[in-house]
Design an enzyme around this catalytic site. Structure first.
Site, PDB file in Angstrom:
ATOM      1  CD  GLU A  19      -4.931   2.870  -3.378  1.00 29.46           C
ATOM      2  OE1 GLU A  19      -5.443   2.922  -2.496  1.00 29.46           O
ATOM      3  OE2 GLU A  19      -3.979   1.924  -3.294  1.00 29.46           O
ATOM      4  CE1 TYR A  58      21.627  -8.696  -4.422  1.00 33.37           C
ATOM      5  CE2 TYR A  58      19.382  -8.287  -5.163  1.00 33.37           C
ATOM      6  CZ  TYR A  58      20.251  -9.056  -4.286  1.00 33.37           C
ATOM      7  OH  TYR A  58      19.596  -9.574  -3.214  1.00 33.37           O
ATOM      8  NE  ARG A 124       2.244  -6.135   8.426  1.00 33.88           N
ATOM      9  CZ  ARG A 124       2.233  -7.402   8.102  1.00 33.88           C
ATOM     10  NH1 ARG A 124       1.885  -8.398   9.000  1.00 33.88           N
ATOM     11  NH2 ARG A 124       2.054  -7.983   6.815  1.00 33.88           N
ATOM     12  N   GLY A 125       1.991  -2.290   6.144  1.00 38.71           N
ATOM     13  CA  GLY A 125       2.843  -2.759   4.759  1.00 38.71           C
ATOM     14  C   GLY A 125       3.183  -4.067   4.927  1.00 38.71           C
ATOM     15  CG  ASP A 126       2.296  -6.440   2.089  1.00 37.14           C
ATOM     16  OD1 ASP A 126       1.742  -6.828   2.670  1.00 37.14           O
ATOM     17  OD2 ASP A 126       1.828  -5.880   0.768  1.00 37.14           O
ATOM     18  CB  ALA A 144      -2.009  -1.021  10.801  1.00 38.26           C
ATOM     19  CG  HIS A 183      -3.753  -9.417   6.089  1.00 39.92           C
ATOM     20  ND1 HIS A 183      -2.705 -10.012   6.780  1.00 39.92           N
ATOM     21  CD2 HIS A 183      -3.282  -8.907   5.270  1.00 39.92           C
ATOM     22  CE1 HIS A 183      -1.638  -9.497   6.389  1.00 39.92           C
ATOM     23  NE2 HIS A 183      -1.879  -8.647   5.719  1.00 39.92           N
ATOM     24  CE  LYS A 199      -6.520  -2.719  10.929  1.00 43.24           C
ATOM     25  NZ  LYS A 199      -6.096  -2.709   9.742  1.00 43.24           N
TER      26      LYS A 199
HETATM   27  P1  FAD Z   1      -2.529  -4.864  10.129  1.00 44.30           P
HETATM   28  O1  FAD Z   1      -3.877  -4.205  10.399  1.00 44.30           O
HETATM   29  O2  FAD Z   1      -1.439  -4.694  11.173  1.00 44.30           O
HETATM   30  O3  FAD Z   1      -2.725  -6.320  10.043  1.00 44.30           O
HETATM   31  C1  FAD Z   1      -1.576  -7.240   9.707  1.00 44.30           C
HETATM   32  C2  FAD Z   1      -1.815  -8.827  10.170  1.00 44.30           C
HETATM   33  O4  FAD Z   1      -1.613  -8.845  11.491  1.00 44.30           O
HETATM   34  C3  FAD Z   1      -3.355  -9.131   9.673  1.00 44.30           C
HETATM   35  O5  FAD Z   1      -3.379 -10.452   9.682  1.00 44.30           O
HETATM   36  C4  FAD Z   1      -3.905  -9.014  11.193  1.00 44.30           C
HETATM   37  O6  FAD Z   1      -4.939  -9.888  11.305  1.00 44.30           O
HETATM   38  C5  FAD Z   1      -2.681  -9.310  12.039  1.00 44.30           C
HETATM   39  N1  FAD Z   1      -2.784  -8.714  13.323  1.00 44.30           N
HETATM   40  C6  FAD Z   1      -3.074  -7.312  13.623  1.00 44.30           C
HETATM   41  N2  FAD Z   1      -2.742  -6.968  14.882  1.00 44.30           N
HETATM   42  C7  FAD Z   1      -2.273  -8.093  15.469  1.00 44.30           C
HETATM   43  C8  FAD Z   1      -1.910  -8.626  16.785  1.00 44.30           C
HETATM   44  N3  FAD Z   1      -1.982  -7.823  17.865  1.00 44.30           N
HETATM   45  N4  FAD Z   1      -1.550 -10.015  16.928  1.00 44.30           N
HETATM   46  C9  FAD Z   1      -1.352 -10.797  16.136  1.00 44.30           C
HETATM   47  N5  FAD Z   1      -1.952 -10.441  14.810  1.00 44.30           N
HETATM   48  C10 FAD Z   1      -2.276  -9.198  14.438  1.00 44.30           C
HETATM   49  N6  FAD Z   1       1.016  -1.577   1.533  1.00 44.30           N
HETATM   50  C11 FAD Z   1       1.876  -0.740   0.996  1.00 44.30           C
HETATM   51  O7  FAD Z   1       3.090  -1.178   1.331  1.00 44.30           O
HETATM   52  N7  FAD Z   1       1.881   0.567   0.649  1.00 44.30           N
HETATM   53  C12 FAD Z   1       0.825   1.028   0.635  1.00 44.30           C
HETATM   54  O8  FAD Z   1       0.461   2.156   0.297  1.00 44.30           O
HETATM   55  C13 FAD Z   1      -0.381   0.169   0.729  1.00 44.30           C
HETATM   56  N8  FAD Z   1      -1.639   0.771   0.731  1.00 44.30           N
HETATM   57  C14 FAD Z   1      -2.888  -0.167   0.931  1.00 44.30           C
HETATM   58  C15 FAD Z   1      -4.382   0.273   0.814  1.00 44.30           C
HETATM   59  C16 FAD Z   1      -5.242  -0.451   1.030  1.00 44.30           C
HETATM   60  C17 FAD Z   1      -6.634   0.133   1.154  1.00 44.30           C
HETATM   61  C18 FAD Z   1      -5.139  -1.724   1.467  1.00 44.30           C
HETATM   62  C19 FAD Z   1      -6.210  -2.608   1.736  1.00 44.30           C
HETATM   63  C20 FAD Z   1      -3.830  -2.374   1.612  1.00 44.30           C
HETATM   64  C21 FAD Z   1      -2.587  -1.496   1.508  1.00 44.30           C
HETATM   65  N9  FAD Z   1      -1.475  -1.991   1.461  1.00 44.30           N
HETATM   66  C22 FAD Z   1      -0.244  -1.086   1.184  1.00 44.30           C
HETATM   67  C23 FAD Z   1      -1.132  -3.170   1.976  1.00 44.30           C
HETATM   68  C24 FAD Z   1      -0.946  -3.595   3.433  1.00 44.30           C
HETATM   69  O9  FAD Z   1       0.181  -2.809   3.918  1.00 44.30           O
HETATM   70  C25 FAD Z   1      -0.925  -4.909   3.563  1.00 44.30           C
HETATM   71  O10 FAD Z   1      -2.044  -5.769   3.228  1.00 44.30           O
HETATM   72  C26 FAD Z   1      -0.233  -5.496   4.941  1.00 44.30           C
HETATM   73  O11 FAD Z   1       0.071  -6.795   4.781  1.00 44.30           O
HETATM   74  C27 FAD Z   1      -1.304  -5.421   6.023  1.00 44.30           C
HETATM   75  O12 FAD Z   1      -1.458  -3.931   6.602  1.00 44.30           O
HETATM   76  P2  FAD Z   1      -2.515  -3.870   7.448  1.00 44.30           P
HETATM   77  O13 FAD Z   1      -2.540  -2.120   7.783  1.00 44.30           O
HETATM   78  O14 FAD Z   1      -3.940  -4.290   7.099  1.00 44.30           O
HETATM   79  O15 FAD Z   1      -2.114  -4.387   8.765  1.00 44.30           O
END
Ligand code: FAD
Length: 317
Positions: A19, A58, A124-126, A144, A183, A199
């Site tokens: 990637e 900024y 989801r993103g950070d 997500a 996570h 998911k």
């Molecule tokens: P989610 O699946 O939404 O989970 C996020 C957190 O919320 C987890 O702790 C989960 O346990 C919790 N959760 C989920 N659903 C619920 C619910 N219903 N109630 C309460 N808690 C819940 N980031 C970027 O900004 N750009 C990128 O291009 C990018 N690429 C990535 C590629 C890979 C392969 C990986 C592993 C990560 C990538 N990331 C990227 C980082 C990612 O965006 C972060 O790790 C983010 O914090 C979580 O994304 P997620 O899709 O896993 O979120």
């Protein structure tokens, strides 16, 4: 072609993929091509392009600092289209909840469909850099899971405004993130796993894992997922250590553990060239073991630099 079809077509042979991060605004795409060119000999069936969310910058104006919100690395979909066109390879844009309304996401998905992009990673993103916690964008998804559901609905021809149009539906193959060491925000691995399963039940087709440096963590994670009756591909994400600072940075940012043997090897290095070499050798060993374990794809986090990924791929593919 869908990632899942690439995997099926490989009939058990491990595939190579990587990637890329879009260049910073104003920089040429040529730099990206220069890093892709040396990796094409390993025939990646697909290349991921990350998405960076907006950030605060900024700007000095009349002696004062003006705070602005901007996206410094835009262009994910454009880059996906240009790589697909130039190299005739599938590309996987990363689609984020953070920073996008559902409507904006829908427009992006429509663009992907027109461009013949058949795969995407739903993430989801950070949190934004200056924020401690992730805050959902007003009108956007909180998790997500919501994004996966939106893509699944669009694949059925259902649009956000209630319109149903089934004559030329998209058929996106959806990847989601999985975390062998959980996570960072999840209270436990079990809870995080429950979220991953949601998911998958919503329609995710494959998982790509967060980086890990101890294969045991990956294999245990796969066993846990399989025990839940989920049999979709789980693609390991591999990051070669490249600088000494990674020893602090990676555990801090991703809440992952590094094996003691790797830490000691990196600490004993006299130069960054040596560290890079240790990172390459570790990734080769990790990859060999994962290949023996039958992983469908080895997916490398190249961070835009291809020399170490090329060295790793040369030893394996
Ligand atoms: P989610 O699946 O939404 O989970 C996020 C957190 O919320 C987890 O702790 C989960 O346990 C919790 N959760 C989920 N659903 C619920 C619910 N219903 N109630 C309460 N808690 C819940 N980031 C970027 O900004 N750009 C990128 O291009 C990018 N690429 C990535 C590629 C890979 C392969 C990986 C592993 C990560 C990538 N990331 C990227 C980082 C990612 O965006 C972060 O790790 C983010 O914090 C979580 O994304 P997620 O899709 O896993 O979120």
């Amino acid at each position: 072609m869908k990632i899942t079809d690439h995997i099926k077509q490989a009939s058990g042979k491990t595939l190579f993929s990587f990637e890329l991060i879009p260049p910073r605004k104003g920089k040429s795409i040529q730099e990206l091509y220069n890093n892709i060119d040396p990796l094409m000999e390993f025939k990646p069936p697909f290349i991921d392009v990350t998405t960076s969310r907006e950030e605060f910058v900024y700007i000095e104006k009349d002696g004062l600092l003006d705070k602005k919100v901007t996206r410094m690395r835009p262009g994910t979909i454009g880059i996906c289209a240009s790589i697909k066109h130039k190299y005739n390879v599938d590309t996987v844009p990363h689609v984020l909840c953070g920073g996008f309304t559902k409507e904006e996401t829908e427009y992006m998905l429509v663009d992907c469909h027109y461009l013949g992009i058949h795969n995407l990673m739903a993430l989801r993103g950070d949190a934004m850099r200056e924020e401690q916690y992730f805050k959902p964008t007003p009108g956007g998804h909180e998790y997500a899971l919501g994004l996966v559901e939106q893509v699944v609905e669009m694949n059925k021809g259902h649009y956000l405004n209630g319109m149903v149009e089934t004559s030329d539906c998209s058929d996106f193959c959806i990847g989601v993130a999985g975390y062998p060491e959980k996570h960072l925000e999840a209270p436990s691995l079990k809870t995080d796993l429950k979220r991953l399963i949601q998911k998958v039940e919503a329609g995710a087709d494959y998982v790509v894992t967060q980086m890990f440096f101890d294969n045991k963590k990956y294999f245990e994670f796969v066993d846990l997922v399989r025990a839940e009756g989920i049999d979709i591909p789980i693609i390991p994400g591999i990051k070669p250590i490249a600088v000494k600072r990674h020893l602090q940075l990676l555990p801090q940012v991703f809440k992952i553990d590094l094996p003691q043997e790797l830490i000691e090897s990196v600490e004993s290095c006299k130069s960054n060239t040596d560290v890079r070499q240790v990172g390459i050798e570790w990734a080769i060993q990790q990859s060999k073991e994962l290949m023996e374990g039958g992983v469908p794809v080895l997916h490398y986090y190249s961070m835009g630099k291809s020399d170490n990924v090329k060295a790793i791929a040369s030893a394996l593919f």
